[in-house]
Design a protein around this motif. Structure first.
Motif, short mmCIF file in Angstrom:
data_model
loop_
_atom_site.label_atom_id
_atom_site.label_comp_id
_atom_site.label_asym_id
_atom_site.label_seq_id
_atom_site.Cartn_x
_atom_site.Cartn_y
_atom_site.Cartn_z
N LYS A 1 1.20 -1.01 -0.23
CA LYS A 1 0.21 0.84 -0.28
C LYS A 1 0.88 1.08 0.25
CE LYS A 1 -0.79 1.10 5.38
NZ LYS A 1 -1.83 2.32 6.25
N CYS A 2 -0.12 2.67 -0.40
CA CYS A 2 1.20 3.61 -0.66
C CYS A 2 -0.06 4.84 -0.82
CB CYS A 2 1.74 3.56 -2.19
SG CYS A 2 2.56 5.39 -2.54
N ASP A 3 -0.34 5.38 0.85
CA ASP A 3 -0.72 6.68 1.27
C ASP A 3 -0.12 7.83 1.00
OD1 ASP A 3 -3.11 4.10 0.79
OD2 ASP A 3 -2.48 4.09 3.37
N VAL B 1 -1.05 -3.66 -5.97
CA VAL B 1 -0.97 -2.38 -4.38
C VAL B 1 -1.78 -1.56 -4.65
CG1 VAL B 1 0.44 0.22 -4.33
CG2 VAL B 1 1.60 -2.38 -5.61
N VAL B 2 -2.66 -0.95 -2.56
CA VAL B 2 -3.46 -0.05 -3.18
C VAL B 2 -2.37 1.23 -2.70
CG1 VAL B 2 -5.32 0.62 -1.59
CG2 VAL B 2 -5.09 -1.21 -1.83
N ILE B 3 -3.52 2.09 -3.22
CA ILE B 3 -2.99 3.84 -3.91
C ILE B 3 -3.88 4.87 -2.96
CG2 ILE B 3 -1.54 5.66 -5.23
CD1 ILE B 3 0.63 3.38 -6.25
N THR B 4 -3.94 5.37 -1.82
CA THR B 4 -5.08 6.19 -1.78
C THR B 4 -4.14 7.42 -1.67
OG1 THR B 4 -6.57 5.15 -0.53
CG2 THR B 4 -6.49 7.17 -0.22
N ARG C 1 3.83 0.32 2.81
CA ARG C 1 3.72 -0.93 3.29
C ARG C 1 3.97 -2.34 2.37
NH1 ARG C 1 0.08 -4.19 7.79
NH2 ARG C 1 0.45 -5.83 7.35
N ILE D 1 -6.09 0.85 -7.45
CA ILE D 1 -6.09 -0.37 -7.31
C ILE D 1 -4.71 -1.13 -8.49
CG2 ILE D 1 -6.44 -2.56 -6.86
CD1 ILE D 1 -8.36 -1.99 -5.54
N HIS E 1 -8.93 7.28 -5.85
CA HIS E 1 -8.11 5.50 -4.59
C HIS E 1 -7.47 4.82 -5.91
CE1 HIS E 1 -9.71 6.87 -1.04
NE2 HIS E 1 -10.08 6.95 -1.60
N GLU F 1 7.76 -1.36 6.96
CA GLU F 1 6.52 -0.26 6.72
C GLU F 1 8.00 1.55 6.67
OE1 GLU F 1 3.02 -1.50 9.26
OE2 GLU F 1 5.02 -2.33 10.35
#
Length: 365
Positions: free
Chosen positions: A153-155, A231-234, A247, A222, A220, A256
């Motif tokens: 994930k990448c926020d 990877v999920v990006i917000t 993460r 995917i 957002h 992390e």
């Protein structure tokens, strides 16, 4: 043997002050700030006085006509990046450019063509690639000690109040290129791709929830990587507790990173599985260590590259890959379709502009 390289900063707003500070702290005697450019005379004079810059100019054209330079450092609003880069490259002067490097893939490809025809190089500021912990993660991935990446994930969860957008060029497709996906999340997204490799496809949404802008204030995505990992990006400008997070869930450990505008070694954590703990912890305790991310870290690499007569980081193809993912996020969000790497070619409206065929909300006048 190290040389001293003559650099001029173009644009003297807040980010230029940061660059000048970092040059002074991290590469004294290697990169010399010799001139600055800003059409606002009062702002230019204040910058010159603060940093002891001898000469100032109203335009990059005037600068290039009067100075012998090795580098120009583009710290202008994004709308001026491509014209400034092309002018410098055509004059045979190397370019260091703040993110985003261009407003669109079409602009970026014009910069790339100018670089190909020039004796000089174009490099994008991607300062979070250059912390020692990120380099260590890349080394551990290459060695195989982490196994394969499965999930990430990448926020970028930041907060920008309404008054932030009172600056005329902010929040407009024509001058900023996009909202938090383009102007803010690009930092973390670029760092992510430097860690996990190329992407292959994306499904995304974008929203204008709160801010009176023409661009989004949240997106957002995917993303599926070429490796098969997901990877999920917000990206948000509506998050009062600001944080930037990456993460990475590998076969043998979770890695992390939690920080905001820059990280040191202590901002990273690793959580190995029991059966691999000794090998993972031994690699994690190794080198390199002690280098925080930041512009100074990248300026050191730029000076090293010039000394070695090699292309300064970050190379064009990697910068384009990041920009293409941003374009694909917008294309997927605004068309409702899955977008694959390579889909956005010159026939696509999203090649010309990040909002492509148009955002699903009305422009504000």
């Amino acid at each position: 043997m190290s040389s001293t390289y003559r650099l001029a900063i173009v644009g003297t707003g807040g980010i230029a002050h940061l660059h000048a500070d970092e040059l002074r702290k991290h590469v004294p005697g290697r990169i010399e700030l010799v001139a600055a450019v800003d059409p606002d005379t009062a702002r230019l004079d204040a910058f010159k006085d603060k940093f002891g810059v001898a000469r100032g100019y109203a335009s990059i054209e005037e600068l290039l006509a009067n100075e012998e330079l090795d580098l120009v450092d583009l710290c202008t609003p994004p709308v001026a990046h491509a014209p400034g880069a092309i002018a410098a490259l055509e004059a045979g002067v190397g370019v260091v450019c703040e993110k985003p490097p261009a407003l669109s893939l079409e602009e970026f490809d014009r910069i790339a063509a100018a670089a190909a025809a020039s004796t000089a190089d174009f490099a994008v500021i991607s300062q979070h690639r250059f912390g020692s912990a990120a380099e260590r993660v890349r080394n551990m991935t290459a060695s195989g000690v982490l196994g394969r990446l499965a999930v990430a994930k990448c926020d970028t969860l930041w907060f920008r109040p309404e008054e932030y957008f009172a600056v005329e060029w902010r929040g407009r497709w024509e001058t900023e290129g996009g909202g938090p996906t383009m102007g803010h999340g690009i930092h973390q997204i670029d760092t992510l791709l430097s860690l996990v490799g190329p992407w292959s496809e994306v499904v995304a949404t974008a929203h204008r929830h709160r801010r009176r802008t023409n661009t989004e204030d949240v997106s957002h995505a995917i993303v599926t990587l070429e490796s098969g990992a997901s990877v999920v990006i917000t990206n948000s400008l509506l998050s009062p507790r600001e944080v930037s997070q990456i993460r990475l869930d590998f076969d043998t450990a979770t890695v992390e990173l939690d920080h905001l505008y820059g990280y040191g070694d202590d901002d990273w954590r690793i959580h190995p599985i029991a059966s691999a703990a000794d090998d993972v912890q031994r690699a994690w305790a190794g080198e390199p260590r002690g280098q925080a991310s930041g512009h100074g870290a990248q300026f050191k690499r730029i000076a090293d590259a010039l000394d070695g007569r090699t292309t300064p980081p970050v190379p064009l193809e990697e910068a384009r890959r990041t920009l293409e993912l941003l374009a694909a996020i917008y294309a997927s969000a605004f068309t409702g379709k899955r977008v694959r790497a390579g889909d956005i070619d010159p026939t696509s409206p999203f090649y010309q502009r990040m909002d492509g065929s148009g955002a699903p909300w009305p422009d504000l006048k």
